[in-house]
Design an enzyme around this catalytic site. Structure first.
Site, PDB file in Angstrom:
ATOM      1  N   SER A   1       0.794  -1.223   0.000  1.00 56.93           N
ATOM      2  CA  SER A   1       0.000   0.000   0.000  1.00 56.93           C
ATOM      3  C   SER A   1       0.830   1.278   0.000  1.00 56.93           C
ATOM      4  O   SER A   1       0.329   2.328  -0.389  1.00 56.93           O
ATOM      5  CB  SER A   1      -0.936   0.012   1.211  1.00 56.93           C
ATOM      6  OG  SER A   1      -0.207  -0.041   2.425  1.00 56.93           O
TER       7      SER A   1
ATOM      8  N   LYS B   1     -12.403  -1.293   2.113  1.00 59.30           N
ATOM      9  CA  LYS B   1     -11.801  -0.500   1.028  1.00 59.30           C
ATOM     10  C   LYS B   1     -12.665  -0.633  -0.227  1.00 59.30           C
ATOM     11  O   LYS B   1     -13.669   0.050  -0.360  1.00 59.30           O
ATOM     12  CB  LYS B   1     -10.347  -0.915   0.819  1.00 59.30           C
ATOM     13  CG  LYS B   1      -9.460  -0.544   2.009  1.00 59.30           C
ATOM     14  CD  LYS B   1      -8.024  -0.908   1.801  1.00 59.30           C
ATOM     15  CE  LYS B   1      -7.132  -0.334   2.882  1.00 59.30           C
ATOM     16  NZ  LYS B   1      -7.444  -0.789   4.251  1.00 59.30           N
TER      17      LYS B   1
ATOM     18  N   HIS C   1      -5.354  -4.293  -0.547  1.00 61.25           N
ATOM     19  CA  HIS C   1      -5.242  -3.311  -1.622  1.00 61.25           C
ATOM     20  C   HIS C   1      -5.257  -3.987  -2.993  1.00 61.25           C
ATOM     21  O   HIS C   1      -4.598  -3.532  -3.933  1.00 61.25           O
ATOM     22  CB  HIS C   1      -3.989  -2.460  -1.434  1.00 61.25           C
ATOM     23  CG  HIS C   1      -4.083  -1.527  -0.265  1.00 61.25           C
ATOM     24  ND1 HIS C   1      -4.681  -0.282  -0.359  1.00 61.25           N
ATOM     25  CD2 HIS C   1      -3.711  -1.672   1.027  1.00 61.25           C
ATOM     26  CE1 HIS C   1      -4.642   0.313   0.825  1.00 61.25           C
ATOM     27  NE2 HIS C   1      -4.066  -0.513   1.679  1.00 61.25           N
TER      28      HIS C   1
END
Length: 420
Positions: A207, A266, A235
């Protein structure tokens, strides 16, 4: 006699109070010194308050006008998708409560949680899955429950802090290999052959730098040396790979990665929650032994409903996933053409490398004045001398949004001497 005892009690009571006050004063002095050191190093991190719904266009407290948001983990824009929001509302209404207020083993089972776990396992093409309040909790729960002093874990040196902390909690032998260095990983695997189980642990997408683990080579080495592979996909889940399954799909090794941890907070709706997915016996063991699972409240129904709908949307169509790649490439190519160094490759995390912490902080402040919300990252979030502004591209950014961000970077970069 009584008067003498009272006098002695009063006499000895004052020093105890004074000592307590002295200790508090000492603590304040230590803390103020630490905080002043952070300010002096230029690594102080200010927190901005967003006063509007999250999306590509936001309002920030203390800043007039609309702001373009380029620092959110809302990769697919699903946090404000009407179907996702409606699913959260329906889940809350159906269960007539905002939160569960108990751990899963005390409450027994909620169908909405079990259904989401089954959907996660199906999405990742694994046998089973287990939910946690966050992926930090999933990483904290995995290694301690799975690994014993007879085992070994081999971790990339730039793994996320939650992986590092989770590994610290376990009693396995710990090996750290240089970032993305497969020769070093192989040397560590050779050294670890004496242990019962060997688990290679890596982020799928890192990330801070936007680079992607070489999972094909990691899996090849794991197979050669009889090791298991664990990947944190926070991610990557939802937008990497042809259908958004993650880095293992992107690199064609879905059948070779043993364990995946990821987040619901996310790309999958942007709320909270995390999970582990993998072999059914492992998930069953985690339900019995993983401390963050056993001693934390279950996810609220609204969060579960949102994440479930986000997965439905991803499994119905990969249109959003495909749009991410084109927008990411547009930003990266334009920034590099302007003279900036962008770390990583082809990931929507686009770190603009600047080196100096003060420069990163000041440029981020000036970007906000120009209507672009980005954040400067510096030590201890990244190594000293590696300060950067981390830009995050979202599927809901328009091409005009991206071009405006690049133009602001060029203007601010020239102002601060980061560009000629």
């Amino acid at each position: 006699m009584w008067a003498g005892n009272a006098w002695r009690a009063a006499l000895f009571g004052v020093p105890r109070g004074c000592r307590a006050q002295s200790a508090l004063a000492q603590l304040r002095g230590i803390l103020e010194g630490e905080l002043e050191g952070i300010r002096g190093a230029g690594t102080w991190k200010s927190e901005r308050v967003i006063t509007s719904r999250q999306g590509p266009h936001i309002h920030v407290d203390g800043v007039s006008g609309g702001i373009l948001n380029f620092c959110a983990n809302n990769y697919l824009g699903l946090s404000s998708h009407p179907k996702v929001i409606q699913a959260g509302l329906q889940a809350t209404k159906k269960d007539t409560q905002c939160g569960v207020r108990k751990t899963r083993f005390l409450l027994h089972e909620f169908p909405i949680h079990k259904n989401l776990e089954a959907k996660i396992a199906r999405f990742h093409q694994r046998e089973d899955a287990i939910l946690y309040p966050s992926c930090f909790d999933a990483n904290a729960g995995l290694f301690e429950a799975l690994l014993t002093p007879e085992d070994a874990v081999l971790s990339d040196e730039l793994n996320h802090a939650s992986i590092i902390d989770g590994i610290r909690l376990c009693k396995a032998h710990k090996y750290r290999y240089r970032h993305l260095d497969m020769a070093d990983l192989e040397a560590k695997l050779q050294e670890a052959q004496k242990h019962r189980l060997r688990l290679v642990a890596t982020d799928g997408a890192f990330s801070m730098d936007g680079d992607i683990a070489p999972l094909q080579e990691i899996c090849r080495l794991a197979s050669r040396y009889g090791a298991l592979v664990f990947v944190d996909e926070c991610h990557a889940t939802g937008f990497l790979g042809p259908t958004g399954r993650g880095t293992d799909e992107l690199l064609g090794v879905m059948d070779q990665v043993t364990i995946i941890n990821s987040t619901l907070g996310k790309a999958l709706g942007g709320a909270s929650g995390g999970y582990t997915t993998g072999p059914e016996p492992l998930v069953s063991l985690l339900r019995q032994r993983a401390r963050p699972y056993l001693f934390s409240n279950s996810l609220p129904p609204a969060v579960v409903g949102c994440a479930s709908k986000a997965l439905d949307l991803l499994m119905e169509s990969n249109t959003i996933v495909q749009s991410m790649a084109a927008k990411t490439q547009r930003f990266r190519s334009k920034m590099e053409a302007a003279g900036f160094t962008i770390s990583g490759a082809s990931h929507p995390i686009c770190p603009v490398m600047l080196g100096d912490a003060r420069l990163a902080s000041r440029m981020a402040d000036d970007m906000l004045k120009r209507g672009i919300f980005v954040i400067g990252f510096s030590y201890p979030v990244v190594p000293k001398g590696k300060a950067r502004i981390r830009v995050q591209i979202s599927a809901v950014h328009s091409e005009e949004d991206i071009d405006r961000c690049v133009e602001a970077f060029v203007e601010v970069g020239r102002l601060h001497g980061a560009l000629p």
